[in-house]
Design a protein around this motif. Sequence first.
Motif, PDB file in Angstrom:
ATOM      1  N   TRP A 166      -0.875 -30.991   6.388  1.00 20.79           N
ATOM      2  CA  TRP A 166       0.400 -30.434   6.867  1.00 20.79           C
ATOM      3  C   TRP A 166       0.434 -28.924   6.716  1.00 20.79           C
ATOM      4  N   GLU A 167       0.043 -28.429   5.536  1.00 17.71           N
ATOM      5  CA  GLU A 167       0.146 -26.996   5.271  1.00 17.71           C
ATOM      6  C   GLU A 167      -0.733 -26.181   6.203  1.00 17.71           C
ATOM      7  N   LEU A 168      -1.930 -26.672   6.490  1.00 19.31           N
ATOM      8  CA  LEU A 168      -2.800 -25.947   7.414  1.00 19.31           C
ATOM      9  C   LEU A 168      -2.164 -25.849   8.797  1.00 19.31           C
ATOM     10  N   GLU A 169      -1.647 -26.956   9.303  1.00 21.80           N
ATOM     11  CA  GLU A 169      -1.041 -26.924  10.636  1.00 21.80           C
ATOM     12  C   GLU A 169       0.157 -25.990  10.662  1.00 21.80           C
ATOM     13  N   ASP A 170       0.994 -26.047   9.619  1.00 22.01           N
ATOM     14  CA  ASP A 170       2.179 -25.207   9.572  1.00 22.01           C
ATOM     15  C   ASP A 170       1.814 -23.729   9.428  1.00 22.01           C
ATOM     16  N   THR A 171       0.912 -23.436   8.508  1.00 26.98           N
ATOM     17  CA  THR A 171       0.514 -22.049   8.260  1.00 26.98           C
ATOM     18  C   THR A 171      -0.198 -21.446   9.461  1.00 26.98           C
ATOM     19  N   LEU A 175       0.855 -18.184  11.694  1.00 25.02           N
ATOM     20  CA  LEU A 175      -0.044 -17.048  11.882  1.00 25.02           C
ATOM     21  C   LEU A 175      -0.262 -16.756  13.358  1.00 25.02           C
ATOM     22  N   ARG A 176      -0.432 -17.806  14.136  1.00 23.18           N
ATOM     23  CA  ARG A 176      -0.646 -17.621  15.573  1.00 23.18           C
ATOM     24  C   ARG A 176       0.599 -17.037  16.232  1.00 23.18           C
ATOM     25  N   ALA A 177       1.773 -17.541  15.881  1.00 23.79           N
ATOM     26  CA  ALA A 177       3.008 -17.052  16.484  1.00 23.79           C
ATOM     27  C   ALA A 177       3.266 -15.596  16.136  1.00 23.79           C
ATOM     28  N   ALA A 178       2.904 -15.204  14.922  1.00 20.95           N
ATOM     29  CA  ALA A 178       3.151 -13.831  14.476  1.00 20.95           C
ATOM     30  C   ALA A 178       1.987 -12.897  14.799  1.00 20.95           C
ATOM     31  N   ASN A 179       0.893 -13.451  15.348  1.00 22.05           N
ATOM     32  CA  ASN A 179      -0.316 -12.665  15.614  1.00 22.05           C
ATOM     33  C   ASN A 179      -0.689 -11.867  14.368  1.00 22.05           C
ATOM     34  N   ALA A 180      -0.727 -12.580  13.224  1.00 18.54           N
ATOM     35  CA  ALA A 180      -0.783 -11.909  11.934  1.00 18.54           C
ATOM     36  C   ALA A 180      -2.155 -11.905  11.281  1.00 18.54           C
ATOM     37  N   LEU A 181      -3.172 -12.454  11.936  1.00 17.54           N
ATOM     38  CA  LEU A 181      -4.497 -12.503  11.329  1.00 17.54           C
ATOM     39  C   LEU A 181      -5.548 -12.253  12.398  1.00 17.54           C
ATOM     40  N   ALA A 182      -6.383 -11.236  12.160  1.00 14.38           N
ATOM     41  CA  ALA A 182      -7.382 -10.828  13.153  1.00 14.38           C
ATOM     42  C   ALA A 182      -8.606 -11.736  13.101  1.00 14.38           C
ATOM     43  N   ILE A 183      -8.404 -12.988  13.430  1.00 10.74           N
ATOM     44  CA  ILE A 183      -9.474 -13.982  13.519  1.00 10.74           C
ATOM     45  C   ILE A 183      -9.326 -14.683  14.868  1.00 10.74           C
ATOM     46  N   ARG A 184     -10.437 -14.973  15.511  1.00  7.01           N
ATOM     47  CA  ARG A 184     -10.369 -15.603  16.828  1.00  7.01           C
ATOM     48  C   ARG A 184      -9.977 -17.068  16.735  1.00  7.01           C
ATOM     49  N   VAL A 186      -9.919 -20.712  13.833  1.00 11.83           N
ATOM     50  CA  VAL A 186     -10.096 -21.278  12.501  1.00 11.83           C
ATOM     51  C   VAL A 186     -10.368 -22.771  12.655  1.00 11.83           C
ATOM     52  N   THR A 187     -11.390 -23.268  11.951  1.00 11.64           N
ATOM     53  CA  THR A 187     -11.726 -24.685  11.988  1.00 11.64           C
ATOM     54  C   THR A 187     -11.778 -25.245  10.574  1.00 11.64           C
ATOM     55  N   ALA A 188     -11.035 -26.328  10.357  1.00 11.86           N
ATOM     56  CA  ALA A 188     -11.155 -27.097   9.115  1.00 11.86           C
ATOM     57  C   ALA A 188     -12.200 -28.167   9.377  1.00 11.86           C
ATOM     58  N   THR A 189     -13.393 -27.989   8.849  1.00 12.42           N
ATOM     59  CA  THR A 189     -14.546 -28.791   9.254  1.00 12.42           C
ATOM     60  C   THR A 189     -14.404 -30.269   8.906  1.00 12.42           C
ATOM     61  N   ASP A 190     -13.671 -30.593   7.847  1.00 13.19           N
ATOM     62  CA  ASP A 190     -13.543 -31.991   7.447  1.00 13.19           C
ATOM     63  C   ASP A 190     -12.360 -32.692   8.095  1.00 13.19           C
ATOM     64  N   LEU A 191     -11.534 -31.942   8.817  1.00 18.01           N
ATOM     65  CA  LEU A 191     -10.365 -32.537   9.466  1.00 18.01           C
ATOM     66  C   LEU A 191     -10.491 -32.600  10.983  1.00 18.01           C
ATOM     67  N   LEU A 193     -10.046 -30.106  12.861  1.00 13.18           N
ATOM     68  CA  LEU A 193      -8.919 -29.291  13.303  1.00 13.18           C
ATOM     69  C   LEU A 193      -9.395 -27.889  13.641  1.00 13.18           C
ATOM     70  N   THR A 194      -9.179 -27.456  14.875  1.00 14.47           N
ATOM     71  CA  THR A 194      -9.485 -26.090  15.288  1.00 14.47           C
ATOM     72  C   THR A 194      -8.242 -25.475  15.902  1.00 14.47           C
ATOM     73  N   VAL A 195      -7.899 -24.288  15.451  1.00 14.01           N
ATOM     74  CA  VAL A 195      -6.739 -23.564  15.974  1.00 14.01           C
ATOM     75  C   VAL A 195      -7.207 -22.184  16.410  1.00 14.01           C
ATOM     76  N   ARG A 196      -6.903 -21.825  17.648  1.00 18.98           N
ATOM     77  CA  ARG A 196      -7.236 -20.500  18.157  1.00 18.98           C
ATOM     78  C   ARG A 196      -6.094 -19.551  17.840  1.00 18.98           C
ATOM     79  N   LEU A 197      -6.413 -18.512  17.076  1.00 17.08           N
ATOM     80  CA  LEU A 197      -5.393 -17.552  16.691  1.00 17.08           C
ATOM     81  C   LEU A 197      -5.302 -16.375  17.653  1.00 17.08           C
ATOM     82  N   GLY A 198      -6.337 -16.175  18.457  1.00  9.57           N
ATOM     83  CA  GLY A 198      -6.264 -15.152  19.496  1.00  9.57           C
ATOM     84  C   GLY A 198      -6.595 -13.749  19.049  1.00  9.57           C
ATOM     85  N   GLY A 199      -7.055 -13.590  17.804  1.00  9.44           N
ATOM     86  CA  GLY A 199      -7.419 -12.265  17.346  1.00  9.44           C
ATOM     87  C   GLY A 199      -8.781 -11.845  17.857  1.00  9.44           C
TER      88      GLY A 199
END
Length: 242
Positions: A166-171, A175-184, A186-191, A193-199
């Motif tokens: 839950w915390e990963l999805e929420d956090t 981060l994506r909505a606020a464009n707050a982290l300069a990373i393209r 993020v992948t949680a390898t055991d879940l 789960l991949t989220v594109r942050l757009g950085g």
Amino acid sequence: MSGMHDWRTVLGEVKASHLRLTGTLATLTEAEMRGPSALTGWTRGHLAHHVARNADSYWRLLEWARTGVEHPQYASAEARAAEIDEGAHLPAGLLSADNAAASARFEEQARTLPAGSRDATVRAVGGWPHPAWYVLYRRWREVEIHHVDLDAGYTAADWPLSYVRWELEDTLASLRAANALAIRSVTATDLGLTVRLGGDGPDLSLPSRPLLAYLTGRTEPPGAVPAAPSWPLAPAVDWNKA
């Protein structure tokens, strides 16, 4: 986000987190309670008293939802800080018992909150609005994160996977909505789960627990990855669809 768990399931998770934390606090000696926590400038006593008063602050938000009468989390940031300082030096046994009692009050308030009050809008101490159901998640976060901050044997490796997911999805959504982290991305390898942050920074792949520890500022950034921003951010949730 609210569809992840029903109210009773999340409350059960919070209760389990409470039991783990109060169990740890009950083992601390006076010397250990006066020792430093992982939070700069706070002893374990400061942290224990803060977590208990946090339960009371969330009790007030649920009372707001129940009655329709505004009950802010804290009177002010200054009052919150003074309250923490005032109780930080209480005997270890009292701090442990206080946590158990405050947690029980919160659980009872949540258990008896009418279903029709769960979508009522309340406000976080930072000023952002959210529905009352999100209070349960906030309390879950508070206890799991600060149990690690207590630096008394409970680590990010001990976080339950239900919380981590839950915390990963929420956090990451925040981060994506606020464009707050300069990373393209993020992948949680055991879940899976991949989220594109757009950085414009690197892609980051880690197991879920160390990934969350980094994103919440509980560990140093891995490699050349930038430091995570101040956490937590306001949630990126469309309340009308939640």
